[in-house]
Design a protein around this motif. Structure first.
Motif, short mmCIF file in Angstrom:
data_model
loop_
_atom_site.label_atom_id
_atom_site.label_comp_id
_atom_site.label_asym_id
_atom_site.label_seq_id
_atom_site.Cartn_x
_atom_site.Cartn_y
_atom_site.Cartn_z
N ARG A 1 -3.91 12.13 1.37
CA ARG A 1 -4.81 12.60 2.40
C ARG A 1 -4.02 13.33 3.48
O ARG A 1 -2.86 12.99 3.75
N LEU A 2 -4.63 14.34 4.05
CA LEU A 2 -3.97 15.08 5.11
C LEU A 2 -3.91 14.23 6.37
O LEU A 2 -4.92 13.64 6.79
N LEU B 1 0.85 -1.18 0.00
CA LEU B 1 0.00 0.00 0.00
C LEU B 1 0.89 1.23 0.00
O LEU B 1 1.72 1.41 0.89
N MET B 2 0.70 2.09 -0.99
CA MET B 2 1.46 3.34 -1.08
C MET B 2 0.60 4.44 -0.47
O MET B 2 -0.50 4.73 -0.97
N VAL B 3 1.08 5.06 0.61
CA VAL B 3 0.29 6.06 1.31
C VAL B 3 1.08 7.36 1.45
O VAL B 3 2.30 7.37 1.30
N GLY B 4 0.37 8.44 1.78
CA GLY B 4 1.03 9.73 1.98
C GLY B 4 0.09 10.88 1.70
O GLY B 4 -1.06 10.67 1.29
N VAL B 5 0.56 12.09 1.91
CA VAL B 5 -0.25 13.27 1.65
C VAL B 5 -0.25 13.57 0.15
O VAL B 5 0.49 12.94 -0.63
N ASN B 6 -1.04 14.54 -0.25
CA ASN B 6 -1.12 14.91 -1.65
C ASN B 6 0.21 15.44 -2.16
O ASN B 6 0.90 16.18 -1.46
N GLY B 7 0.54 15.07 -3.39
CA GLY B 7 1.68 15.68 -4.07
C GLY B 7 3.05 15.13 -3.75
O GLY B 7 4.06 15.71 -4.14
N THR B 8 3.10 13.99 -3.05
CA THR B 8 4.42 13.45 -2.70
C THR B 8 5.02 12.59 -3.81
O THR B 8 6.21 12.28 -3.79
N GLY B 9 4.19 12.18 -4.76
CA GLY B 9 4.68 11.33 -5.85
C GLY B 9 4.32 9.86 -5.69
O GLY B 9 4.99 8.99 -6.25
N LYS B 10 3.24 9.57 -4.96
CA LYS B 10 2.84 8.17 -4.74
C LYS B 10 2.52 7.46 -6.05
O LYS B 10 3.01 6.35 -6.29
N SER C 1 -5.52 0.86 -8.46
CA SER C 1 -5.76 2.29 -8.31
C SER C 1 -6.85 2.52 -7.26
O SER C 1 -8.03 2.63 -7.57
N ALA C 2 -6.41 2.59 -5.99
CA ALA C 2 -7.34 2.81 -4.89
C ALA C 2 -7.48 4.30 -4.57
O ALA C 2 -8.05 4.66 -3.55
N ASP C 3 -6.96 5.14 -5.46
CA ASP C 3 -7.23 6.58 -5.37
C ASP C 3 -8.49 6.81 -6.20
O ASP C 3 -8.43 7.07 -7.40
N THR C 4 -9.63 6.70 -5.55
CA THR C 4 -10.90 6.85 -6.26
C THR C 4 -11.44 8.27 -6.15
O THR C 4 -12.59 8.54 -6.52
N PHE C 5 -10.61 9.17 -5.61
CA PHE C 5 -11.01 10.58 -5.54
C PHE C 5 -10.62 11.33 -6.82
O PHE C 5 -11.38 12.13 -7.35
N ARG C 6 -9.42 11.02 -7.34
CA ARG C 6 -8.89 11.76 -8.49
C ARG C 6 -8.91 10.87 -9.72
O ARG C 6 -8.19 9.88 -9.79
N ALA C 7 -9.69 11.23 -10.70
CA ALA C 7 -9.70 10.48 -11.95
C ALA C 7 -8.33 10.52 -12.60
O ALA C 7 -7.89 9.54 -13.23
N GLU D 1 -10.37 6.07 7.03
CA GLU D 1 -10.62 5.36 5.78
C GLU D 1 -9.38 4.59 5.35
O GLU D 1 -9.46 3.46 4.85
N LEU D 2 -8.21 5.19 5.57
CA LEU D 2 -6.97 4.52 5.21
C LEU D 2 -6.75 3.28 6.08
O LEU D 2 -6.29 2.24 5.60
N GLU D 3 -7.13 3.38 7.36
CA GLU D 3 -7.08 2.22 8.24
C GLU D 3 -7.95 1.09 7.70
O GLU D 3 -7.56 -0.09 7.74
#
Length: 308
Positions: free
Chosen positions: A193-194, A104-113, A135-141, A203-205
């Motif tokens: 996510r912040l 699982l690749m996690v982190g805040v926005n813009g880190t390059g995940k 692609s479990a980033d279902t917020f950003r198309a 949600e990440l948990e």
């Protein structure tokens, strides 16, 4: 010097210049290994974002190893510093080198995940491993589109769902497919996510819990697939990156770190601060945009590039 070493050296130039300036100021007054020298050394390390824990440990060790009456040049002091910095990085398992793993690749926005997930998939395929991307980033198309481009480039399957879908279900399906196909590596990108948002961290948990439930249950034709959680950090954030790492580690129990955007930052020392405080291994460094600019971490190589 290899091409990668040159990239790393160039990328850490601002961080190195900052530390070198501090060391030159100290040595310019003459090398006398007294209390004032060591206080100044600790201050220099702190200014370079190496963190209090690491700076204190480095100075304490160097004080033990360098006799007070020693006569050393700046080059010799730097050589001691390189060895000591390298030894302060935490050791640990590299998830990307395991025979089978879900990551699982996690982190805040813009880190390059997302970019890192894609690069690592391509690198794994290039050395003969089988991979599935999720692609479990279902917020950003745009995140799914970006990962799809990498999936095509690496010629690996991509598990995705529509915008707003349940991210945990994507993680589950990715590992399910990895199990069914018997692949070596499942790399799952999650939404930025912040760390200050309790709802997003919960949600990440859930994503992590669902992934572990599926990954760690064996099936008839496939062994368990251990699930690792890797935090991707932007080096340019400096001490804020340490705050982020603390919160993600507190919530998820991280397994490893990837540090990106080391090129052009004066805060490269933060990599050691985070690894030392949280006792987490750094497994990859990013110093640019190309696929060759993300490489396995080598503590000695990093320390040499940081100190000069």
């Amino acid at each position: 010097m290899s091409t990668w070493t040159q990239r790393l050296t160039d990328g850490l130039s601002k961080s190195r210049d900052l530390l070198a300036g501090q060391l030159n100021t100290i040595v310019g007054r003459g090398i006398e290994f007294d209390d004032a020298f060591w206080d100044d050394m600790e201050d220099a390390l702190l200014v370079s974002d190496l963190g209090l824990d690491a700076a204190t440990a480095i100075v304490a060790r160097m004080k033990r190893e360098i006799p007070a009456r020693a006569h050393e040049t700046l080059a010799e002091v730097k050589a001691h510093l390189v060895e000591t910095i390298a030894d302060e990085f935490a050791d640990g398992v590299d998830p990307f080198e395991q025979p089978r793993a879900a990551i699982l690749m996690v982190g805040v926005n813009g880190t390059g995940k997302t970019t890192s997930a894609g690069k690592l998939a391509k690198q794994a395929v290039d050395v003969g491993k089988t991979v599935v991307l999720g692609s479990a980033d279902t917020f950003r198309a745009a995140a799914t589109e970006q990962l799809e481009t990498w999936a095509q480039r690496a010629d690996v399957p991509l598990v995705k769902r529509g915008q707003g879908a349940d991210a945990a279900s994507v993680a589950y399906e990715t590992i399910e497919q990895a199990h069914s196909a018997g692949v070596n590596l499942a790399i799952i990108d999650t939404a930025g996510r912040l760390h200050t948002s309790p709802d997003l961290m919960r949600e990440l948990e859930k994503i992590q819990r669902v992934a572990r439930e599926r990954g760690e249950s064996s099936v008839a034709d496939a062994a368990e697939m251990p699930v690792f959680t890797v935090l991707v950090l932007d080096a340019t954030t400096g001490q804020n990156g340490l705050i982020q790492a603390r919160e993600f580690h507190k919530t998820l129990g991280l397994d490893a770190l990837i540090v990106t955007k080391l090129d052009g930052t004066a805060k490269g020392g933060i990599a050691l601060a985070i690894s030392k405080e949280l006792n987490l291994p750094i497994v990859r460094l990013g110093v640019g945009e190309t696929i060759d600019d993300l490489r396995a971490f080598d503590a000695r190589e990093f320390a040499e590039a940081l100190v000069g």
